[in-house]
Design a protein around this motif. Structure first.
Motif, short mmCIF file in Angstrom:
data_model
loop_
_atom_site.label_atom_id
_atom_site.label_comp_id
_atom_site.label_asym_id
_atom_site.label_seq_id
_atom_site.Cartn_x
_atom_site.Cartn_y
_atom_site.Cartn_z
N THR A 1 -65.65 109.72 -15.59
CA THR A 1 -66.17 108.36 -15.76
C THR A 1 -67.25 108.26 -16.82
O THR A 1 -67.77 107.17 -17.06
CB THR A 1 -66.74 107.86 -14.42
N ARG A 2 -67.61 109.35 -17.47
CA ARG A 2 -68.64 109.30 -18.50
C ARG A 2 -68.10 109.94 -19.77
O ARG A 2 -67.29 110.85 -19.72
CB ARG A 2 -69.90 110.02 -18.05
N ASP B 1 -59.37 104.57 -10.53
CA ASP B 1 -59.35 104.13 -11.93
C ASP B 1 -60.61 104.59 -12.63
O ASP B 1 -61.71 104.52 -12.08
CB ASP B 1 -59.24 102.61 -12.02
N ALA B 2 -60.43 105.02 -13.86
CA ALA B 2 -61.60 105.35 -14.69
C ALA B 2 -61.98 104.12 -15.50
O ALA B 2 -61.11 103.41 -16.00
CB ALA B 2 -61.26 106.51 -15.61
N PRO B 3 -63.29 103.79 -15.64
CA PRO B 3 -63.69 102.62 -16.44
C PRO B 3 -63.39 102.84 -17.91
O PRO B 3 -63.15 103.95 -18.36
CB PRO B 3 -65.20 102.54 -16.17
N ASP C 1 -58.33 108.98 -15.19
CA ASP C 1 -58.18 108.49 -13.82
C ASP C 1 -58.19 109.64 -12.81
O ASP C 1 -57.76 110.76 -13.11
CB ASP C 1 -56.86 107.73 -13.67
N ALA D 1 -62.01 111.69 -11.06
CA ALA D 1 -61.97 110.86 -12.27
C ALA D 1 -63.12 111.24 -13.20
O ALA D 1 -64.22 111.57 -12.75
CB ALA D 1 -62.06 109.38 -11.90
N ARG E 1 -62.07 108.94 -20.83
CA ARG E 1 -62.08 108.66 -19.39
C ARG E 1 -60.70 109.04 -18.81
O ARG E 1 -59.67 108.76 -19.43
CB ARG E 1 -62.37 107.18 -19.12
#
Length: 279
Positions: A203-204, A246-248, A210, A201, A208
């Motif tokens: 995440t930054r 899941d990606a935030p 998944d 994923a 974003r």
């Protein structure tokens, strides 16, 4: 020698061997053993020659090819010996292995056969077969193959022929072969094959993604034995992508946090001059 010529030469040798065999279980053990090896080799070479005649490659295009040396398989098989079995009134012990990849993946095993009632009375035996049903085991990262036994020959030695007639020795060999054909341990060749591709994923940053996993179906599509190497073609088929994490939400992340610069150092544009004015 081309595959086509090799195939025709092996076929001619097979025909000569068959002509001299007569009844294969009446004193013709050695000739039958040669016939078995030639038949396997002819079948393998004919299959390759047919593909080449059609303008195809030796192995299917787009597949992944793995080359396995016959000495490696011999060492793996030797590590699984001895193989011992009691069949009727006989004790069989196979202790040596020889592997030859020429036209077909031929396997030869050697050992002894003795009477259970008289252990000191024994004869030398040899088993001729080939690797078959080669497939992948993803759980153990191994390639498995079974040994198909085509012939078991008994060589007259150490006085066993005094108890068993020459014509009966071939029948004894046939009986033992049929009884142990499914008892030989499978050959397990270590092969590292990846069956999934993991996509981590993101995440930054402002974008974003998944996490996901792409399963791969890997199967054996073709096998060719030539010049001491067993070439195995693997067909790789991608499956449906499965979400794994899941990606935030992107939130207030800036381009700088993602390591992306939106500013560009553009060259200065020249100032336009009014018409009719000279400097």
């Amino acid at each position: 020698m081309t595959f086509g010529r090799r195939s025709r030469a092996a076929a001619a040798a097979l025909a000569l061997a068959a002509a001299g065999c007569g009844n294969e279980f009446e004193g013709a053990g050695e000739r039958h053993a040669k016939q078995v090896v030639l038949r396997r080799e002819v079948q393998g070479l004919r299959a390759v020659a047919a593909r080449l005649d059609r303008g195809q490659t030796m192995l299917p295009e787009g597949d992944v090819a793995i080359g396995i040396d016959d000495s490696l398989v011999r060492d793996i098989l030797s590590a699984q010996l001895p193989f011992d079995a009691d069949v009727d009134k006989y004790h069989l012990s196979l202790r040596e292995a020889e592997v030859q990849f020429t036209g077909s993946p031929v396997v030869r095993l050697r050992g002894t056969l003795n009477l259970l009632a008289y252990p000191s009375i024994q004869a030398q035996v040899y088993v001729i077969g080939a690797l078959e049903n080669i497939d992948l085991n993803p759980e153990t990262s191994t390639m498995r193959a079974r040994i198909a036994i085509d012939h078991l020959g008994i060589e007259k030695a150490a006085g066993l022929e005094a108890y068993v007639s020459a014509s009966a020795l071939d029948e004894v060999g046939r009986m033992i072969r049929l009884r142990i054909k499914d008892q030989l341990p499978p050959v397990q060749i270590p092969v590292e094959v990846q069956h999934t591709i993991d996509l981590p994923a993101v995440t930054r940053g402002p974008v974003r993604i998944d996490g996901a996993r792409l399963p791969l179906k890997v199967s054996v599509s073709e096998i060719v034995a030539a010049r001491g190497t067993l070439w195995i073609a693997l067909r790789v088929e991608p499956g449906a992508i499965v979400k794994t994490a899941d990606a935030p939400e992107a939130g207030e992340s800036t381009a700088g946090e993602a390591g992306v610069s939106l500013a560009e150092d553009l060259p200065a544009r020249p100032t336009a001059k009014a018409p009719g004015k000279k400097k």
